[in-house]
Scaffold this motif. Structure first.
Motif, PDB file in Angstrom:
ATOM      1  N   HIS A 184      15.377  -4.679  12.204  1.00 48.54           N
ATOM      2  CA  HIS A 184      15.958  -3.625  11.601  1.00 48.54           C
ATOM      3  C   HIS A 184      14.598  -2.694  11.291  1.00 48.54           C
ATOM      4  N   ALA A 185      14.754  -1.762  10.744  1.00 46.43           N
ATOM      5  CA  ALA A 185      13.773  -0.838  10.466  1.00 46.43           C
ATOM      6  C   ALA A 185      12.658  -1.315   9.747  1.00 46.43           C
ATOM      7  N   GLU A 186      12.736  -2.109   8.884  1.00 47.45           N
ATOM      8  CA  GLU A 186      11.989  -2.341   8.009  1.00 47.45           C
ATOM      9  C   GLU A 186      10.874  -3.403   8.805  1.00 47.45           C
ATOM     10  N   SER A 187      11.090  -3.945   9.846  1.00 50.89           N
ATOM     11  CA  SER A 187      10.202  -4.526  10.726  1.00 50.89           C
ATOM     12  C   SER A 187       8.852  -3.640  10.992  1.00 50.89           C
ATOM     13  N   PHE A 188       8.915  -2.260  10.628  1.00 51.14           N
ATOM     14  CA  PHE A 188       7.714  -1.325  11.015  1.00 51.14           C
ATOM     15  C   PHE A 188       7.141  -1.365   9.623  1.00 51.14           C
ATOM     16  N   ALA A 189       7.433  -1.965   8.277  1.00 49.52           N
ATOM     17  CA  ALA A 189       6.981  -1.587   6.978  1.00 49.52           C
ATOM     18  C   ALA A 189       5.569  -1.947   6.794  1.00 49.52           C
ATOM     19  N   THR A 190       4.942  -2.851   7.746  1.00 54.13           N
ATOM     20  CA  THR A 190       3.664  -3.017   7.784  1.00 54.13           C
ATOM     21  C   THR A 190       2.704  -2.275   8.606  1.00 54.13           C
ATOM     22  N   LEU A 191       3.345  -1.948   9.731  1.00 50.97           N
ATOM     23  CA  LEU A 191       2.359  -1.087  10.622  1.00 50.97           C
ATOM     24  C   LEU A 191       2.324   0.441  10.522  1.00 50.97           C
ATOM     25  N   ALA A 192       3.693   0.863   9.881  1.00 49.50           N
ATOM     26  CA  ALA A 192       3.868   2.328   9.837  1.00 49.50           C
ATOM     27  C   ALA A 192       2.917   3.026   8.866  1.00 49.50           C
ATOM     28  N   PRO A 193       2.766   2.576   7.671  1.00 48.82           N
ATOM     29  CA  PRO A 193       1.907   3.234   6.835  1.00 48.82           C
ATOM     30  C   PRO A 193       0.565   3.339   7.398  1.00 48.82           C
ATOM     31  N   LEU A 194       0.040   2.537   8.296  1.00 48.31           N
ATOM     32  CA  LEU A 194      -1.490   2.453   8.806  1.00 48.31           C
ATOM     33  C   LEU A 194      -1.456   3.453   9.791  1.00 48.31           C
ATOM     34  N   LEU A 195      -0.391   4.339  10.287  1.00 47.83           N
ATOM     35  CA  LEU A 195      -0.510   5.245  11.198  1.00 47.83           C
ATOM     36  C   LEU A 195      -0.727   6.558  10.678  1.00 47.83           C
ATOM     37  N   ALA A 196      -1.858   6.780  10.138  1.00 49.52           N
ATOM     38  CA  ALA A 196      -2.449   7.883   9.486  1.00 49.52           C
ATOM     39  C   ALA A 196      -2.179   9.212  10.337  1.00 49.52           C
ATOM     40  N   GLY A 197      -1.541  10.238   9.815  1.00 54.00           N
ATOM     41  CA  GLY A 197      -1.293  11.554  10.635  1.00 54.00           C
ATOM     42  C   GLY A 197       0.012  11.368  11.175  1.00 54.00           C
ATOM     43  N   CYS A 198       0.640  10.425  11.162  1.00 55.68           N
ATOM     44  CA  CYS A 198       1.973  10.234  12.049  1.00 55.68           C
ATOM     45  C   CYS A 198       2.995  10.443  11.150  1.00 55.68           C
TER      46      CYS A 198
END
Length: 287
Positions: A39-53
């Motif tokens: 589900h969407a929370e599988s990106f909870a580690t990666l997404a915050p690291l994508l600065a400017g996105c």
């Protein structure tokens, strides 16, 4: 870095898509699609690291907190595509970067091939396209009919506790970190236990599976730059999936491939997520 994601939802064609969003509203638009039974929370580690996105991760239909498709509908990997275009419209994203993991990468690739004018870049994590099959069409269709009838008649899967669900995922090969992270959004409390929120039909056979010719046609239709990151201990070891890299290198004009240490859910582990984020940010910067 944000304290946590924003919750969001989109009502599309009678289906509610739940999601999570990270990053500034005006950031590079990234639509993130998870793998099978995630589900969407599988990106909870990666997404915050994508600065400017601006990363919007959806629960795909029938999974997480999103709605189930009607009883007469199906869950083939292309069934979400019209609604995903609707989500892009609702977000005001004329052209977006697609980022998918596993089944979500396959769906993202199909979307990039089908509506190339809406996709500015594709990031595929530990997959790229469906594993091609040469199964008899009628045999596959028969399995779909039988599986779907059984799924509709079977009650939702129950677990005595959140830990019981996490233990099942660990037994299936997920790390403790991954199993624990996926448990919460996958379950809903029910009496003295928990029920899996995913539609039982997610476990049924697809009605149609793509052949090698279908998969190659899909890859040939992708017009945007592609970043394909594989886990060293992921699914690329399957011969048919490994062979897709050579095909992609031959038919996609702007295709780059990399490996990052980890298993199939490597994007949920902190060390691997950091390396993936570095590669993604370099890729996005040149789009």
């Amino acid at each position: 870095m944000m304290d946590g994601p924003e919750r969001c939802h989109f009502d599309m064609d009678g289906l509610r898509y739940a999601g999570l969003a990270w990053g500034p509203e005006g950031g590079v638009p990234v639509l993130a699609l998870h793998g099978w039974m995630d589900h969407a929370e599988s990106f909870a580690t990666l997404a915050p690291l994508l600065a400017g996105c601006r990363v919007v991760a959806l629960d795909l239909s029938g999974q997480g907190l999103s709605g189930h498709r009607a009883a007469h509908a199906s869950y083939n990997i292309w069934d979400d595509l019209p609604q995903l275009v609707g989500v892009l419209d609702a977000l005001g994203w004329e052209r977006a970067v697609l980022m998918g993991h596993s089944r979500g990468a396959n769906i993202a690739g199909l979307l990039a091939a089908a509506v190339p004018e809406r996709v500015r870049g594709l990031i595929a994590l530990d997959s790229l396209a469906p594993e091609p099959v040469e199964a008899d069409f009628i045999t596959t269709l028969g399995a779909y009919v039988r599986d779907t009838r059984r799924a509709l008649e079977r009650p939702a899967r129950r677990f005595a506790s959140v830990e019981a669900y996490a233990a099942r995922r660990r037994a299936q090969g997920n790390s403790g970190v991954v199993a624990a992270a996926l448990a919460g959004r996958a379950l809903v409390a029910d009496g003295d236990g928990y029920v899996l929120q995913a539609d039982n039909r997610m476990f049924a056979s697809s009605a149609v599976k793509m052949t090698a010719a279908d998969v190659e046609a899909m890859l040939r239709a992708i017009r945007c730059p592609v970043l394909n990151i594989w886990a060293t201990q992921g699914i690329r070891q399957r011969p048919k999936l490994g062979a897709l890299v050579a095909i992609a290198e031959a038919v996609i004009a702007d295709y780059s491939v990399a490996e990052v240490a980890g298993d199939h859910h490597f994007h949920m582990e902190a060390a691997a997520a950091g390396q993936i984020a570095e590669a993604v940010l370099r890729f996005v910067a040149r789009l």
